[in-house]
Motif scaffolding. Structure first.
Motif, PDB file in Angstrom:
ATOM      1  N   GLN A 171       0.827  -1.207   0.000  1.00  0.00           N
ATOM      2  CA  GLN A 171       0.000   0.000   0.000  1.00  0.00           C
ATOM      3  C   GLN A 171       0.867   1.265   0.000  1.00  0.00           C
ATOM      4  O   GLN A 171       0.540   2.252  -0.649  1.00  0.00           O
ATOM      5  CB  GLN A 171      -0.918   0.001   1.219  1.00  0.00           C
ATOM      6  N   LEU A 172       1.968   1.220   0.725  1.00  0.00           N
ATOM      7  CA  LEU A 172       2.839   2.395   0.806  1.00  0.00           C
ATOM      8  C   LEU A 172       3.614   2.625  -0.486  1.00  0.00           C
ATOM      9  O   LEU A 172       4.012   3.750  -0.782  1.00  0.00           O
ATOM     10  CB  LEU A 172       3.822   2.238   1.974  1.00  0.00           C
ATOM     11  N   ARG A 173       3.825   1.565  -1.262  1.00  0.00           N
ATOM     12  CA  ARG A 173       4.611   1.679  -2.497  1.00  0.00           C
ATOM     13  C   ARG A 173       3.737   1.825  -3.746  1.00  0.00           C
ATOM     14  O   ARG A 173       4.263   2.016  -4.836  1.00  0.00           O
ATOM     15  CB  ARG A 173       5.478   0.431  -2.687  1.00  0.00           C
ATOM     16  N   ARG A 174       2.446   1.757  -3.618  1.00  0.00           N
ATOM     17  CA  ARG A 174       1.603   1.547  -4.792  1.00  0.00           C
ATOM     18  C   ARG A 174       1.594   2.704  -5.780  1.00  0.00           C
ATOM     19  O   ARG A 174       1.222   2.510  -6.938  1.00  0.00           O
ATOM     20  CB  ARG A 174       0.178   1.230  -4.372  1.00  0.00           C
ATOM     21  N   ARG A 176       0.473   8.323   4.888  1.00  0.00           N
ATOM     22  CA  ARG A 176      -0.248   7.145   4.398  1.00  0.00           C
ATOM     23  C   ARG A 176      -0.272   6.046   5.460  1.00  0.00           C
ATOM     24  O   ARG A 176      -1.291   5.369   5.643  1.00  0.00           O
ATOM     25  CB  ARG A 176       0.424   6.637   3.120  1.00  0.00           C
ATOM     26  N   ALA A 177       0.830   5.879   6.184  1.00  0.00           N
ATOM     27  CA  ALA A 177       0.899   4.841   7.214  1.00  0.00           C
ATOM     28  C   ALA A 177      -0.112   5.107   8.333  1.00  0.00           C
ATOM     29  O   ALA A 177      -0.750   4.174   8.841  1.00  0.00           O
ATOM     30  CB  ALA A 177       2.308   4.765   7.789  1.00  0.00           C
ATOM     31  N   SER A 178      -0.265   6.365   8.732  1.00  0.00           N
ATOM     32  CA  SER A 178      -1.235   6.680   9.785  1.00  0.00           C
ATOM     33  C   SER A 178      -2.655   6.354   9.317  1.00  0.00           C
ATOM     34  O   SER A 178      -3.491   5.895  10.101  1.00  0.00           O
ATOM     35  CB  SER A 178      -1.121   8.146  10.203  1.00  0.00           C
ATOM     36  N   GLN A 179      -2.934   6.561   8.019  1.00  0.00           N
ATOM     37  CA  GLN A 179      -4.247   6.212   7.469  1.00  0.00           C
ATOM     38  C   GLN A 179      -4.447   4.700   7.470  1.00  0.00           C
ATOM     39  O   GLN A 179      -5.526   4.206   7.826  1.00  0.00           O
ATOM     40  CB  GLN A 179      -4.373   6.745   6.042  1.00  0.00           C
ATOM     41  N   VAL A 180      -3.402   3.970   7.080  1.00  0.00           N
ATOM     42  CA  VAL A 180      -3.502   2.514   6.978  1.00  0.00           C
ATOM     43  C   VAL A 180      -3.779   1.885   8.341  1.00  0.00           C
ATOM     44  O   VAL A 180      -4.671   1.044   8.482  1.00  0.00           O
ATOM     45  CB  VAL A 180      -2.215   1.930   6.362  1.00  0.00           C
ATOM     46  N   VAL A 181      -3.029   2.284   9.365  1.00  0.00           N
ATOM     47  CA  VAL A 181      -3.231   1.671  10.688  1.00  0.00           C
ATOM     48  C   VAL A 181      -4.572   2.088  11.282  1.00  0.00           C
ATOM     49  O   VAL A 181      -5.206   1.317  12.006  1.00  0.00           O
ATOM     50  CB  VAL A 181      -2.074   1.988  11.658  1.00  0.00           C
ATOM     51  N   SER A 182      -5.021   3.311  10.972  1.00  0.00           N
ATOM     52  CA  SER A 182      -6.336   3.745  11.460  1.00  0.00           C
ATOM     53  C   SER A 182      -7.448   2.922  10.830  1.00  0.00           C
ATOM     54  O   SER A 182      -8.351   2.437  11.524  1.00  0.00           O
ATOM     55  CB  SER A 182      -6.534   5.233  11.154  1.00  0.00           C
ATOM     56  N   GLN A 183      -7.370   2.751   9.515  1.00  0.00           N
ATOM     57  CA  GLN A 183      -8.407   1.995   8.821  1.00  0.00           C
ATOM     58  C   GLN A 183      -8.410   0.524   9.228  1.00  0.00           C
ATOM     59  O   GLN A 183      -9.471  -0.089   9.390  1.00  0.00           O
ATOM     60  CB  GLN A 183      -8.213   2.124   7.310  1.00  0.00           C
ATOM     61  N   ALA A 184      -7.224  -0.055   9.421  1.00  0.00           N
ATOM     62  CA  ALA A 184      -7.132  -1.469   9.762  1.00  0.00           C
ATOM     63  C   ALA A 184      -7.596  -1.748  11.190  1.00  0.00           C
ATOM     64  O   ALA A 184      -8.152  -2.813  11.470  1.00  0.00           O
ATOM     65  CB  ALA A 184      -5.699  -1.960   9.575  1.00  0.00           C
ATOM     66  N   SER A 185      -7.365  -0.798  12.092  1.00  0.00           N
ATOM     67  CA  SER A 185      -7.714  -1.012  13.504  1.00  0.00           C
ATOM     68  C   SER A 185      -9.042  -0.382  13.884  1.00  0.00           C
ATOM     69  O   SER A 185      -9.619  -0.703  14.923  1.00  0.00           O
ATOM     70  CB  SER A 185      -6.626  -0.424  14.402  1.00  0.00           C
ATOM     71  N   ARG A 186      -9.512   0.564  13.056  1.00  0.00           N
ATOM     72  CA  ARG A 186     -10.710   1.355  13.340  1.00  0.00           C
ATOM     73  C   ARG A 186     -10.531   2.215  14.589  1.00  0.00           C
ATOM     74  O   ARG A 186     -11.485   2.476  15.322  1.00  0.00           O
ATOM     75  CB  ARG A 186     -11.952   0.460  13.467  1.00  0.00           C
ATOM     76  N   HIS A 187      -9.322   2.639  14.804  1.00  0.00           N
ATOM     77  CA  HIS A 187      -8.998   3.551  15.896  1.00  0.00           C
ATOM     78  C   HIS A 187      -8.206   4.732  15.336  1.00  0.00           C
ATOM     79  O   HIS A 187      -7.986   4.825  14.127  1.00  0.00           O
ATOM     80  CB  HIS A 187      -8.194   2.834  16.984  1.00  0.00           C
ATOM     81  N   VAL A 188      -7.772   5.603  16.203  1.00  0.00           N
ATOM     82  CA  VAL A 188      -6.949   6.732  15.777  1.00  0.00           C
ATOM     83  C   VAL A 188      -5.552   6.220  15.444  1.00  0.00           C
ATOM     84  O   VAL A 188      -4.917   5.535  16.273  1.00  0.00           O
ATOM     85  CB  VAL A 188      -6.862   7.795  16.895  1.00  0.00           C
ATOM     86  N   GLY A 189      -5.083   6.510  14.246  1.00  0.00           N
ATOM     87  CA  GLY A 189      -3.736   6.100  13.854  1.00  0.00           C
ATOM     88  C   GLY A 189      -2.799   7.295  13.863  1.00  0.00           C
ATOM     89  O   GLY A 189      -3.213   8.421  13.586  1.00  0.00           O
ATOM     90  N   PHE A 190      -1.548   7.054  14.202  1.00  0.00           N
ATOM     91  CA  PHE A 190      -0.570   8.141  14.176  1.00  0.00           C
ATOM     92  C   PHE A 190       0.782   7.630  13.704  1.00  0.00           C
ATOM     93  O   PHE A 190       1.096   6.436  13.804  1.00  0.00           O
ATOM     94  CB  PHE A 190      -0.438   8.818  15.549  1.00  0.00           C
ATOM     95  N   ALA A 191       1.562   8.547  13.165  1.00  0.00           N
ATOM     96  CA  ALA A 191       2.925   8.242  12.727  1.00  0.00           C
ATOM     97  C   ALA A 191       3.799   9.434  13.101  1.00  0.00           C
ATOM     98  O   ALA A 191       3.515  10.561  12.693  1.00  0.00           O
ATOM     99  CB  ALA A 191       2.978   7.982  11.229  1.00  0.00           C
ATOM    100  N   LEU A 192       4.811   9.176  13.876  1.00  0.00           N
ATOM    101  CA  LEU A 192       5.692  10.226  14.395  1.00  0.00           C
ATOM    102  C   LEU A 192       7.031  10.166  13.684  1.00  0.00           C
ATOM    103  O   LEU A 192       7.716   9.141  13.702  1.00  0.00           O
ATOM    104  CB  LEU A 192       5.893  10.042  15.900  1.00  0.00           C
ATOM    105  N   ARG A 193       7.376  11.258  13.025  1.00  0.00           N
ATOM    106  CA  ARG A 193       8.647  11.330  12.307  1.00  0.00           C
ATOM    107  C   ARG A 193       9.785  11.548  13.285  1.00  0.00           C
ATOM    108  O   ARG A 193       9.611  12.234  14.299  1.00  0.00           O
ATOM    109  CB  ARG A 193       8.599  12.489  11.305  1.00  0.00           C
ATOM    110  N   PRO A 194      10.971  10.990  13.005  1.00  0.00           N
ATOM    111  CA  PRO A 194      12.112  11.275  13.877  1.00  0.00           C
ATOM    112  C   PRO A 194      12.393  12.772  13.947  1.00  0.00           C
ATOM    113  O   PRO A 194      12.141  13.502  12.981  1.00  0.00           O
ATOM    114  CB  PRO A 194      13.281  10.541  13.198  1.00  0.00           C
TER     115      PRO A 194
END
Length: 345
Positions: free
Chosen positions: A95-98, A111-129
């Motif tokens: 999904q990230l490479r598509r 995109r990763a925060s969207q993917v984990v949110s949709q897959a878990s049906r919870h709030v997704g987050f992605a924290l950059r270094p």
């Protein structure tokens, strides 16, 4: 000392049933669900001991029981003890490479925060270094007017920082290009925070004054690296999922989490406090440092983009499907690491 093997199986079955239904679990149901071949009376006695030990509670006298935060913690620790390598990583990676293009860090993490949110049906987050972890690759100076310049700093892994500086004197595009080349040759490969320190060290060296081009480059570099934002960038998705179904959350509780998501920096500060080294972190209910988050659980895992370590995760009610949440988050973290490392090669 934790529950016995029989108690552990009954407690695990109770947590699974409660997560699935959201209703207090009666002992009669656990006789079948635990698969122990024991009587209902034995299950009731076991539940009474588990209640005394703080693993379960009974909302009403005639009702079944529900897990406490301590019960959830015991269940999650069992899951972690027997977890397997995540199988969802390849799906998330696809999904990230598509889009087929070389991704920047922020586009991958968004995109990763969207993917984990949709897959878990919870709030997704992605924290950059933080930029402090990033490695300086190059700088570009783009003239906006005779004395204003747009600075574009590119760090290894695709981090991009932009800022506008006042240079105090008119410089041509050729002057700016030569200054950028000088800085790129001298500081490329250094962590951003070290590049900033090195610029200040060079400015204190008297020999710089004998080279006009180098002096100009260092003056530009001083303006470039001063006040460079060192905070993390947080991508959040799926806040509306908290409103989509009956999660047993009050409006006040929802407002507290949504306010923290809106501010972001408060959430970043908490994440930094929770994440101690690489790997998976699960924070459940009362374990939260922030009282307003105690109706929620957090599942997070670190990723490594080759220049620094960031975090992927989800936040949802304590009655979440922990086995799925852990698999989704770990799979996403592995996928993000591979995508960003491949892009960096």
């Amino acid at each position: 000392m934790g529950p016995s093997e029989r108690s552990s199986r009954i407690l695990a079955a109770l947590v699974r049933e409660y997560i699935a239904s959201g209703e207090p679990v009666p002992s009669s149901l656990l006789v079948r669900a635990a698969g122990l071949g024991v009587s209902s009376a034995t299950v009731r006695n076991t539940l009474a001991r588990l209640e005394d030990e703080g693993y379960v509670q009974q909302p009403h006298t005639s009702a079944g029981r529900i897990p406490t935060d301590r019960g959830y913690r015991f269940y999650v620790d069992l899951l972690l003890e027997h977890r397997k390598a995540p199988r969802s990583a390849t799906v998330v990676e696809a999904q990230l490479r598509r889009d087929g293009t070389a991704p920047l860090v922020d586009s991958v993490l968004s995109r990763a925060s969207q993917v984990v949110s949709q897959a878990s049906r919870h709030v997704g987050f992605a924290l950059r270094p933080a930029h402090e972890s990033a490695v300086f690759e190059r700088v570009e100076f783009i003239p906006l007017s005779t004395t204003r310049v747009l600075v574009v700093i590119v760090a290894k892994g695709g981090h991009v920082v932009q800022k506008v500086i006042e240079i105090g004197e008119p410089l041509s595009a050729d002057d700016l290009r030569q200054a950028a080349n000088r800085l790129n040759n001298e500081f490329s490969g250094l962590p951003l925070h070290r590049a900033r320190e090195a610029v200040l060290e060079r400015m204190n060296e008297e020999r710089v004054l004998y080279d006009a081009l180098r002096l100009r480059a260092m003056q530009l570099a001083t303006s470039t690296f001063s006040d460079l934002p060192m905070d993390h960038v947080l991508h959040v998705d799926g806040a509306a999922s908290l409103l989509g179904e009956n999660q047993g959350l009050t409006l006040g509780t929802l407002h507290a989490l949504l306010a923290m998501i809106e501010e972001k920096q408060r959430l970043v500060t908490l994440l930094n406090a929770y994440i101690d080294g690489k790997g998976l972190t699960v924070v459940i209910g009362a374990e939260h440092l922030e009282p307003s988050l105690r109706p929620f659980s957090l599942v997070a895992s670190t990723y490594d983009d080759g220049a620094g370590t960031g975090t992927i995760g989800i936040i949802g009610p304590t009655r979440m499907r922990y086995s799925r949440a852990i698999a989704v988050v770990q799979g996403a973290a592995h996928a993000v690491s591979r995508v960003l490392r491949d892009h960096d090669r």
